[in-house]
Enzyme design. Structure first.
Site, PDB file in Angstrom:
ATOM      1  N   HIS A  10     -11.807  17.896  25.260  1.00 16.29           N
ATOM      2  CA  HIS A  10     -11.074  19.153  25.401  1.00 16.29           C
ATOM      3  C   HIS A  10     -10.000  19.080  26.494  1.00 16.29           C
ATOM      4  O   HIS A  10     -10.011  18.187  27.352  1.00 16.29           O
ATOM      5  CB  HIS A  10     -12.041  20.295  25.722  1.00 16.29           C
ATOM      6  CG  HIS A  10     -12.761  20.110  27.041  1.00 16.29           C
ATOM      7  ND1 HIS A  10     -12.173  20.365  28.263  1.00 16.29           N
ATOM      8  CD2 HIS A  10     -14.018  19.688  27.318  1.00 16.29           C
ATOM      9  CE1 HIS A  10     -13.032  20.125  29.235  1.00 16.29           C
ATOM     10  NE2 HIS A  10     -14.161  19.695  28.674  1.00 16.29           N
ATOM     11  N   ARG A  59     -13.721  25.757  25.286  1.00 10.29           N
ATOM     12  CA  ARG A  59     -12.736  24.750  25.703  1.00 10.29           C
ATOM     13  C   ARG A  59     -12.561  23.661  24.652  1.00 10.29           C
ATOM     14  O   ARG A  59     -11.453  23.156  24.455  1.00 10.29           O
ATOM     15  CB  ARG A  59     -13.106  24.170  27.068  1.00 10.29           C
ATOM     16  CG  ARG A  59     -14.484  23.535  27.182  1.00 10.29           C
ATOM     17  CD  ARG A  59     -14.804  23.251  28.651  1.00 10.29           C
ATOM     18  NE  ARG A  59     -16.055  22.545  28.870  1.00 10.29           N
ATOM     19  CZ  ARG A  59     -17.238  23.119  29.042  1.00 10.29           C
ATOM     20  NH1 ARG A  59     -17.337  24.446  28.978  1.00 10.29           N
ATOM     21  NH2 ARG A  59     -18.316  22.394  29.274  1.00 10.29           N
ATOM     22  N   GLU A  83     -21.521  19.970  25.718  1.00  9.36           N
ATOM     23  CA  GLU A  83     -21.588  19.096  26.882  1.00  9.36           C
ATOM     24  C   GLU A  83     -23.025  18.954  27.359  1.00  9.36           C
ATOM     25  O   GLU A  83     -23.907  19.743  26.998  1.00  9.36           O
ATOM     26  CB  GLU A  83     -20.706  19.673  28.002  1.00  9.36           C
ATOM     27  CG  GLU A  83     -20.646  18.868  29.297  1.00  9.36           C
ATOM     28  CD  GLU A  83     -20.172  17.440  29.113  1.00  9.36           C
ATOM     29  OE1 GLU A  83     -20.872  16.652  28.437  1.00  9.36           O
ATOM     30  OE2 GLU A  83     -19.100  17.092  29.652  1.00  9.36           O
ATOM     31  N   HIS A 145     -16.781  16.989  24.661  1.00 13.08           N
ATOM     32  CA  HIS A 145     -16.714  16.992  26.118  1.00 13.08           C
ATOM     33  C   HIS A 145     -16.871  15.576  26.670  1.00 13.08           C
ATOM     34  O   HIS A 145     -17.376  14.693  25.993  1.00 13.08           O
ATOM     35  CB  HIS A 145     -17.804  17.900  26.671  1.00 13.08           C
ATOM     36  CG  HIS A 145     -17.822  19.253  26.018  1.00 13.08           C
ATOM     37  ND1 HIS A 145     -17.179  20.340  26.549  1.00 13.08           N
ATOM     38  CD2 HIS A 145     -18.382  19.684  24.850  1.00 13.08           C
ATOM     39  CE1 HIS A 145     -17.344  21.383  25.754  1.00 13.08           C
ATOM     40  NE2 HIS A 145     -18.070  21.010  24.714  1.00 13.08           N
TER      41      HIS A 145
END
Length: 204
Positions: A10, A59, A83, A145
């Site tokens: 991201h 994100r 994440e 992530h």
């Protein structure tokens, strides 16, 4: 050509800039991050993705949506691409973590956080699951992530855990490219899309 996966990290967030552990906390892209997502979309569109999936955190999802708009593809969402969970470390800077948990800081293992092996297993499983939906020459873009992608890539490549640290992190809106061969997945590119620069991530 064979099936390929583009693992896209991201764009930048305020917590990236402040070096705060994000984990499962749903932090949005900042202005720079949105610009990075737009730039990455314009470059990755040339690869002609056939499927896009993202983490359910904003994100990553907003980064994927920027690409989806350019190539006119819907973005699927998979919570398994989140994440690494940081437990009590989320929202704290590295300095704060080091001061409060000096022993755990060295191994980068939050006491109530998610073990790296569990992250690697769930992310790699998700990537395999979505890649199975591709045609033989299809290209999957996975927007996720830093730590999640690095660990998932290591697991997908079959690297022993003691060698996982050999693979460096991903910069914001940089990506890695994997290709499925006769003997499994192999890494074609890593941390592409940017000149070498410090990587600010939840990864160690």
């Amino acid at each position: 050509m064979s099936k390929r996966i583009v693992c896209l990290r991201h764009g930048q967030t305020l917590w990236n800039v402040e070096h705060r552990f994000q984990g499962h906390t749903d932090i949005p892209l900042d202005e720079t991050g949105m610009a990075q997502a737009t730039r990455a979309a314009s470059l990755l569109a040339a690869l002609r993705p056939t499927l896009i999936v993202s983490s359910d955190l904003r994100r990553a999802n907003d980064t994927a949506l920027a690409l989806g708009r350019v190539v006119r593809l819907d973005v699927s969402v998979d919570k398994d691409l989140r994440e690494r969970g940081g437990g009590a470390w989320e929202g704290l800077t590295r300095e704060e973590i080091a001061a409060r948990w000096p022993r755990e800081y060295v191994s980068w293992e939050a006491p109530d956080g998610e073990p790296v092996t569990e992250v690697a297993t769930r992310v790699a499983a998700a990537m395999r699951r979505w890649a199975d939906q591709l045609d033989d020459n299809g290209l999957l873009v996975v927007a996720s992530h830093g730590a999640a992608l690095r660990l998932g890539i290591c697991e997908l490549l079959g690297l022993p855990e003691e060698h996982w640290s050999a693979l460096g992190g991903l910069g914001n809106c940089s990506w890695s490219v994997l290709e499925q061969g006769r003997r499994g997945w192999r890494l074609l590119e890593h941390n592409a899309g940017t000149l070498p620069e410090p990587v600010s991530s939840d990864d160690n």
